[in-house]
Design an enzyme around this catalytic site. Structure first.
Site, short mmCIF file in Angstrom:
data_model
loop_
_atom_site.label_atom_id
_atom_site.label_comp_id
_atom_site.label_asym_id
_atom_site.label_seq_id
_atom_site.Cartn_x
_atom_site.Cartn_y
_atom_site.Cartn_z
N GLU A 169 0.81 -1.22 0.00
CA GLU A 169 0.00 0.00 0.00
C GLU A 169 0.85 1.28 0.00
O GLU A 169 0.68 2.16 0.85
CB GLU A 169 -0.99 -0.04 1.18
CG GLU A 169 -1.91 -1.24 1.07
CD GLU A 169 -2.85 -1.42 2.25
OE1 GLU A 169 -2.84 -0.58 3.16
OE2 GLU A 169 -3.60 -2.41 2.25
N ASN A 210 2.23 -4.80 -3.34
CA ASN A 210 0.82 -5.18 -3.15
C ASN A 210 0.01 -3.92 -2.83
O ASN A 210 0.47 -3.05 -2.09
CB ASN A 210 0.78 -6.15 -1.95
CG ASN A 210 -0.54 -6.86 -1.75
OD1 ASN A 210 -1.08 -7.43 -2.70
ND2 ASN A 210 -1.06 -6.85 -0.54
N HIS A 246 -10.27 -5.72 -2.90
CA HIS A 246 -11.39 -5.54 -1.97
C HIS A 246 -12.47 -4.78 -2.74
O HIS A 246 -12.41 -3.56 -2.89
CB HIS A 246 -10.93 -4.74 -0.73
CG HIS A 246 -9.91 -5.48 0.08
ND1 HIS A 246 -10.22 -6.62 0.80
CD2 HIS A 246 -8.58 -5.27 0.27
CE1 HIS A 246 -9.13 -7.07 1.40
NE2 HIS A 246 -8.12 -6.27 1.09
N GLU A 274 -6.15 -10.49 -2.06
CA GLU A 274 -7.03 -10.27 -0.89
C GLU A 274 -8.48 -10.14 -1.33
O GLU A 274 -9.21 -9.26 -0.86
CB GLU A 274 -6.60 -9.00 -0.12
CG GLU A 274 -5.15 -9.01 0.31
CD GLU A 274 -4.75 -7.81 1.16
OE1 GLU A 274 -5.64 -7.06 1.62
OE2 GLU A 274 -3.54 -7.62 1.37
N ASP A 276 -12.23 -9.96 -1.75
CA ASP A 276 -13.56 -10.07 -1.14
C ASP A 276 -14.46 -9.07 -1.85
O ASP A 276 -13.99 -8.11 -2.45
CB ASP A 276 -13.56 -9.88 0.39
CG ASP A 276 -12.86 -8.64 0.90
OD1 ASP A 276 -12.72 -7.65 0.15
OD2 ASP A 276 -12.44 -8.63 2.08
O1 G3I Z 1 -6.20 -7.98 18.48
C1 G3I Z 1 -6.93 -6.82 18.91
C2 G3I Z 1 -7.79 -7.12 20.10
O2 G3I Z 1 -6.95 -7.44 21.19
C3 G3I Z 1 -8.67 -5.92 20.41
O3 G3I Z 1 -9.56 -6.26 21.44
C4 G3I Z 1 -9.48 -5.52 19.20
C5 G3I Z 1 -10.29 -4.25 19.43
O4 G3I Z 1 -10.59 -3.56 18.26
O5 G3I Z 1 -8.60 -5.27 18.11
C6 G3I Z 1 -7.82 -6.39 17.76
O6 G3I Z 1 -6.99 -6.05 16.69
C7 G3I Z 1 -7.62 -5.92 15.46
C8 G3I Z 1 -6.90 -6.83 14.46
O7 G3I Z 1 -7.45 -6.65 13.16
C9 G3I Z 1 -7.04 -8.31 14.81
O8 G3I Z 1 -8.38 -8.70 14.75
C10 G3I Z 1 -7.49 -4.47 15.01
O9 G3I Z 1 -8.25 -3.63 15.85
C11 G3I Z 1 -7.98 -4.36 13.59
O10 G3I Z 1 -7.68 -3.04 13.14
C12 G3I Z 1 -7.27 -5.35 12.70
O11 G3I Z 1 -7.80 -5.20 11.41
C13 G3I Z 1 -7.07 -5.78 10.38
C14 G3I Z 1 -6.68 -4.71 9.37
O12 G3I Z 1 -6.01 -5.32 8.28
C15 G3I Z 1 -5.77 -3.68 9.97
O13 G3I Z 1 -5.40 -2.75 9.03
C16 G3I Z 1 -7.96 -6.81 9.70
O14 G3I Z 1 -8.21 -7.90 10.60
C17 G3I Z 1 -7.28 -7.35 8.45
O15 G3I Z 1 -8.19 -8.14 7.72
C18 G3I Z 1 -6.85 -6.18 7.58
O16 G3I Z 1 -6.17 -6.69 6.46
C19 G3I Z 1 -5.75 -5.71 5.51
C20 G3I Z 1 -4.49 -6.22 4.86
O17 G3I Z 1 -3.52 -6.51 5.83
C21 G3I Z 1 -3.95 -5.22 3.85
N1 G3I Z 1 -4.95 -4.87 2.89
C22 G3I Z 1 -6.23 -4.44 3.42
C23 G3I Z 1 -6.78 -5.48 4.40
C24 G3I Z 1 -8.14 -5.09 4.88
O18 G3I Z 1 -8.07 -3.91 5.63
#
Ligand code: G3I
Length: 487
Positions: A169, A210, A246, A274, A276
């Site tokens: 990104e 990516n 996405h 990725e 969806d």
């Molecule tokens: O692990 C913590 C947890 O302890 C806490 O209670 C909770 C509260 O919000 O957050 C949890 O962390 C979250 C993490 O995912 C694990 O579930 C984060 O808040 C959340 O921001 C994070 O989101 C991820 C996101 O990337 C972050 O940018 C998504 O799961 C993940 O699917 C997403 O993936 C990205 C790719 O890496 C790059 N391309 C876009 C894609 C979608 O955004």
């Protein structure tokens, strides 16, 4: 049985569709009516399409706590990506203190299921630990922090990762560079630097850039395209472009295939990394059908370009997708619903990959003349046989080159465990991909990779290499596959 199998869409599904007002009702009825039958998995079908992978982003908790999730992850997918566990904040939340266990666990899962792993991601602006994000580091310090991270992470997983998302990104929507801490500290050169370092640490991994919103031809993908051309001109070891994808239901860009093709024409692999396709909730039959059409269109766009080497969906089931947490009121973006029912999109992908969805359908065209079982095979199975090799110099920058080789099986039997041999004078191969490359003087040998050992009749596989050289280099005059000379 752990995966709920709907009756696949087909003649029966269309008539039922008139009677059912909700996707949930349809799902329940299909599931009950489903006959048990042997079938191909998405990973089998993708492999039959030129050795492509069909992958999924997976995540530690359900993998270890939900057997349905784990079974689907293991059986339907041939590639996995850590959804979060390999990101910087997950691996090194405090400076110098690493948490490897969840990332390792997913690597172990992949190994035990014969899956390749996409390493996601080395250099990104997001999900950085706060010690790094808020550290106020100088450019020199950032370079050393980046080097240390790549050495530590790519070094630990060297040999386990098929492809790294080295830089993730890097662009704004208008095609300019994102003003990340890396860009601020090191300028645009941070990108070339990251690729060179990753290549130094893991010379056999494919290295990708990516991004999202680069599916069609637009300002952002144009910016990426210009960067990639520039990196190749500089001899930077970049091997692939990851198109995240996405998407929104009904909005698959019409230039998707054309865009994949233009990156492939640069001699790069392209992967959908990725995928969806989200919708405004609630999901309805018509939205789910449109979503199925959209998934089909994306898979077809990839299949139409030989260097589009695989598709990864960003999660397994709708319940765990990142989408509802990020886009208010939107959801249902994946192939399985929250109860692991296969959605129409699943069947669309299955069909696009060549699967037969109606078990009562004859497997072949009934007008085809029957084959005579007494006919001798036209070439000995597993011993090479008719093959065609196409050799292209993708890029030549004087003291180095990038080559591309396509091996096609023109016979009627699979070519198993292939070995390609040819002579190329005056070069030293520094990196080869889609095979295990070795060199003895001018003799080059490439053995099939363990994840793609067979070339089916009518199919081909593409390999590539980067080599240093002095002066001009004549193209090889002869190629053999499993000892047989190819045309
Ligand atoms: O692990 C913590 C947890 O302890 C806490 O209670 C909770 C509260 O919000 O957050 C949890 O962390 C979250 C993490 O995912 C694990 O579930 C984060 O808040 C959340 O921001 C994070 O989101 C991820 C996101 O990337 C972050 O940018 C998504 O799961 C993940 O699917 C997403 O993936 C990205 C790719 O890496 C790059 N391309 C876009 C894609 C979608 O955004």
């Amino acid at each position: 049985m752990t995966e709920v199998r709907h009756r696949p869409p087909g003649r029966a599904r269309r008539s039922l569709g008139l009677l059912l007002s909700s996707a949930l009702a349809a799902a329940t009825l299909w599931a009950t009516a489903s006959p048990a039958h042997a079938e191909d998995t998405l990973r089998d079908l993708a492999a039959q399409n030129g050795g492509r992978h069909f992958g999924a982003a997976i995540t530690y908790n359900p993998l270890n706590n939900d057997s349905q999730y784990r079974d689907i992850a293991a059986t339907q997918f041939s590639a996995v990506t850590h959804e979060n566990e390999m990101k910087w904040e997950s691996l090194e939340p405090q400076r110098g203190q690493y948490n490897w266990s969840q990332a390792d666990s997913i690597i172990d899962f992949a190994k035990s299921n014969n899956q390749i792993v996409r390493g996601h991601t080395l250099v990104w602006h997001s999900q950085l630990p706060s010690w790094l994000n808020n550290g106020g580091f100088s450019g020199t310090q950032l370079r050393s922090i980046m080097d240390n991270h790549i050495e530590t992470v790519a070094g630990r997983y060297r040999g386990d990762i098929y492809a790294w998302d080295v830089v993730n990104e890097a662009f704004n929507e208008d095609g300019s560079f994102r003003n990340s801490i890396w860009y601020q500290g090191m300028g645009v050169d941070y990108i070339a630097h990251a690729f060179r370092k990753a290549h130094e640490v893991d010379p056999n991994a494919k290295l990708y850039i990516n991004d999202y919103n680069i599916e069609g031809i637009n300002s952002k993908s144009n910016g990426l395209y210009d960067l990639v051309v520039d990196l190749l001109d500089q001899g930077v070891p970049i091997h692939g472009v990851g198109i995240q994808s996405h998407l929104i239901v009904g909005q698959v860009p019409s230039t998707f295939q054309q865009n994949i093709q233009r990156f492939a024409d640069l001699g790069l692999d392209v992967a959908i990394t990725e995928l969806d396709i989200r919708m405004q909730m609630p999901a309805t039959d018509s939205k789910l059908q449109q979503q199925a059409n959209d998934y089909r269109a994306v898979v077809n766009a990839c299949l139409a370009v030989s260097r589009c080497i695989g598709v990864t969906v960003w999660g397994i089931d709708d319940e765990r997708s990142w989408v509802p947490y990020t886009f208010d009121g939107e959801g249902a973006p994946l192939l399985y619903d929250g109860q692991y029912n296969r959605k129409p999109a699943w069947y669309a992908v299955y069909e696009a990959l060549g699967g037969t969805t109606d078990p009562t359908d004859p497997p072949t065209d009934p007008t085809d003349p029957p084959t005579d079982p007494t006919d001798p095979p036209t070439d000995p199975p597993g011993n090479g046989g008719p093959c065609d090799v196409d050799y292209t110099v993708v890029n030549d920058w004087g003291n180095g080159m990038q080559g591309s080789i396509t091996i096609s099986n023109t016979g009627s039997s699979p070519i198993n465990d292939w070995t390609l041999r040819f002579t190329l004078s005056g070069v030293t191969i520094s990196n080869g991909w889609n095979g295990d490359w070795s060199q003895s003087g001018s003799q080059i040998t490439v053995n099939a990779p363990s994840w793609n050992p067979t070339i089916q009749p009518g199919q081909s596989t593409q390999l590539g290499f980067v080599a240093s050289k002095s002066g001009s280099t004549a193209a090889p005059t002869q190629f053999t596959v499993n000892g047989a000379t190819c045309s």
